[in-house]
Design a protein around this motif. Structure first.
Motif, PDB file in Angstrom:
ATOM      1  N   HIS A  65     -23.760-134.423 -10.812  1.00  0.00           N
ATOM      2  CA  HIS A  65     -24.629-133.989  -9.718  1.00  0.00           C
ATOM      3  C   HIS A  65     -25.251-132.635 -10.026  1.00  0.00           C
ATOM      4  O   HIS A  65     -26.418-132.398  -9.752  1.00  0.00           O
ATOM      5  CB  HIS A  65     -23.852-133.920  -8.401  1.00  0.00           C
ATOM      6  CG  HIS A  65     -23.258-135.228  -7.997  1.00  0.00           C
ATOM      7  ND1 HIS A  65     -24.016-136.364  -7.831  1.00  0.00           N
ATOM      8  CD2 HIS A  65     -21.987-135.592  -7.724  1.00  0.00           C
ATOM      9  CE1 HIS A  65     -23.240-137.362  -7.482  1.00  0.00           C
ATOM     10  NE2 HIS A  65     -21.988-136.922  -7.414  1.00  0.00           N
ATOM     11  N   TYR A  66     -24.467-131.757 -10.614  1.00  0.00           N
ATOM     12  CA  TYR A  66     -24.973-130.428 -10.919  1.00  0.00           C
ATOM     13  C   TYR A  66     -25.886-130.441 -12.136  1.00  0.00           C
ATOM     14  O   TYR A  66     -26.769-129.595 -12.256  1.00  0.00           O
ATOM     15  CB  TYR A  66     -23.820-129.448 -11.100  1.00  0.00           C
ATOM     16  CG  TYR A  66     -23.048-129.318  -9.810  1.00  0.00           C
ATOM     17  CD1 TYR A  66     -23.559-128.584  -8.758  1.00  0.00           C
ATOM     18  CD2 TYR A  66     -21.844-129.979  -9.634  1.00  0.00           C
ATOM     19  CE1 TYR A  66     -22.873-128.500  -7.550  1.00  0.00           C
ATOM     20  CE2 TYR A  66     -21.150-129.902  -8.441  1.00  0.00           C
ATOM     21  CZ  TYR A  66     -21.673-129.152  -7.407  1.00  0.00           C
ATOM     22  OH  TYR A  66     -21.003-129.074  -6.223  1.00  0.00           O
ATOM     23  N   ILE A  69     -29.214-131.224 -10.731  1.00  0.00           N
ATOM     24  CA  ILE A  69     -29.788-130.040 -10.097  1.00  0.00           C
ATOM     25  C   ILE A  69     -30.302-129.070 -11.157  1.00  0.00           C
ATOM     26  O   ILE A  69     -31.395-128.515 -11.024  1.00  0.00           O
ATOM     27  CB  ILE A  69     -28.747-129.369  -9.180  1.00  0.00           C
ATOM     28  CG1 ILE A  69     -28.453-130.275  -7.989  1.00  0.00           C
ATOM     29  CG2 ILE A  69     -29.230-128.010  -8.706  1.00  0.00           C
ATOM     30  CD1 ILE A  69     -27.291-129.828  -7.140  1.00  0.00           C
ATOM     31  N   SER A  70     -29.543-128.885 -12.239  1.00  0.00           N
ATOM     32  CA  SER A  70     -29.997-127.959 -13.283  1.00  0.00           C
ATOM     33  C   SER A  70     -31.249-128.490 -13.980  1.00  0.00           C
ATOM     34  O   SER A  70     -32.140-127.713 -14.327  1.00  0.00           O
ATOM     35  CB  SER A  70     -28.887-127.684 -14.293  1.00  0.00           C
ATOM     36  OG  SER A  70     -28.645-128.790 -15.121  1.00  0.00           O
ATOM     37  N   ASN A  72     -33.545-130.304 -12.534  1.00  0.00           N
ATOM     38  CA  ASN A  72     -34.636-130.077 -11.593  1.00  0.00           C
ATOM     39  C   ASN A  72     -35.078-128.618 -11.587  1.00  0.00           C
ATOM     40  O   ASN A  72     -36.275-128.331 -11.564  1.00  0.00           O
ATOM     41  CB  ASN A  72     -34.229-130.504 -10.178  1.00  0.00           C
ATOM     42  CG  ASN A  72     -34.214-132.003 -10.016  1.00  0.00           C
ATOM     43  OD1 ASN A  72     -34.956-132.717 -10.676  1.00  0.00           O
ATOM     44  ND2 ASN A  72     -33.367-132.497  -9.140  1.00  0.00           N
ATOM     45  N   ILE A  73     -34.129-127.702 -11.601  1.00  0.00           N
ATOM     46  CA  ILE A  73     -34.480-126.276 -11.610  1.00  0.00           C
ATOM     47  C   ILE A  73     -35.216-125.927 -12.899  1.00  0.00           C
ATOM     48  O   ILE A  73     -36.218-125.208 -12.888  1.00  0.00           O
ATOM     49  CB  ILE A  73     -33.225-125.403 -11.436  1.00  0.00           C
ATOM     50  CG1 ILE A  73     -32.652-125.584 -10.038  1.00  0.00           C
ATOM     51  CG2 ILE A  73     -33.541-123.938 -11.696  1.00  0.00           C
ATOM     52  CD1 ILE A  73     -31.305-124.929  -9.837  1.00  0.00           C
ATOM     53  N   LEU A 112     -32.553-133.606  -2.842  1.00  0.00           N
ATOM     54  CA  LEU A 112     -31.470-132.735  -3.268  1.00  0.00           C
ATOM     55  C   LEU A 112     -30.175-132.968  -2.508  1.00  0.00           C
ATOM     56  O   LEU A 112     -29.090-132.799  -3.046  1.00  0.00           O
ATOM     57  CB  LEU A 112     -31.895-131.265  -3.113  1.00  0.00           C
ATOM     58  CG  LEU A 112     -30.981-130.226  -3.725  1.00  0.00           C
ATOM     59  CD1 LEU A 112     -30.934-130.411  -5.236  1.00  0.00           C
ATOM     60  CD2 LEU A 112     -31.483-128.840  -3.385  1.00  0.00           C
ATOM     61  N   HIS A 113     -30.279-133.388  -1.268  1.00  0.00           N
ATOM     62  CA  HIS A 113     -29.076-133.548  -0.451  1.00  0.00           C
ATOM     63  C   HIS A 113     -28.265-134.782  -0.842  1.00  0.00           C
ATOM     64  O   HIS A 113     -27.103-134.881  -0.491  1.00  0.00           O
ATOM     65  CB  HIS A 113     -29.444-133.641   1.029  1.00  0.00           C
ATOM     66  CG  HIS A 113     -30.040-134.967   1.394  1.00  0.00           C
ATOM     67  ND1 HIS A 113     -31.341-135.294   1.096  1.00  0.00           N
ATOM     68  CD2 HIS A 113     -29.496-136.048   1.994  1.00  0.00           C
ATOM     69  CE1 HIS A 113     -31.580-136.524   1.517  1.00  0.00           C
ATOM     70  NE2 HIS A 113     -30.479-137.005   2.072  1.00  0.00           N
TER      71      HIS A 113
END
Length: 136
Positions: A65-66, A69-70, A72-73, A112-113
């Motif tokens: 999951h992280y 997120i990374s 996407n960032i 994101l959620h």
């Protein structure tokens, strides 16, 4: 060629073109004319670089999951840097890219959620992290 290498090459090329565009640095340097765009570009490059370093060092320890997120960032900060540089170079095209980037940002925020939809899973992850990495 990796995405990071391509991004850095494109950004270096765009910085060179901005330097050529603002040939007379005494009167019209980019920080005077396009102050916000230049500062945004620098911040976006710093965020991109930080996420790349963290991702390369800790990708084996980070959950899926992280990693999403990374990614996407990293994608959003990299494309923001290129978008703001294109805003300096070709303003109408830059505004079009900025609108597209903003729509992509909204899409990422909406999605994101999803990894944290199950709060029990998030609590379990935090407890596992605390037990594994923090001393008792």
């Amino acid at each position: 060629m990796s995405a990071s290498t391509t991004f850095l090459f494109l950004l270096a090329f765009m910085v060179t073109v901005v330097a050529v565009k603002h040939g007379d640095w005494n009167n019209l340097h980019p920080f005077a004319v396009d102050n916000i765009a230049m500062k945004t570009t620098i911040i976006a490059v710093l965020v991109y670089s930080t996420v790349v370093i963290i991702h390369d060092k800790f990708s084996s320890d980070i959950g899926d999951h992280y990693l999403i997120i990374s990614y996407n960032i990293r994608f959003l900060s990299g494309t923001l840097a290129v978008t703001t540089m294109s805003l300096i170079l070709i303003e109408p095209f830059g505004w079009l890219l900025l609108i597209i980037w903003t729509m992509w940002l909204v899409k990422v925020i909406i999605n994101l959620h999803e990894p944290f939809h199950n709060f029990d899973q998030l609590i379990q992850f935090v407890q596992q992290y605390r037990n594994q990495y923090l001393p008792h």
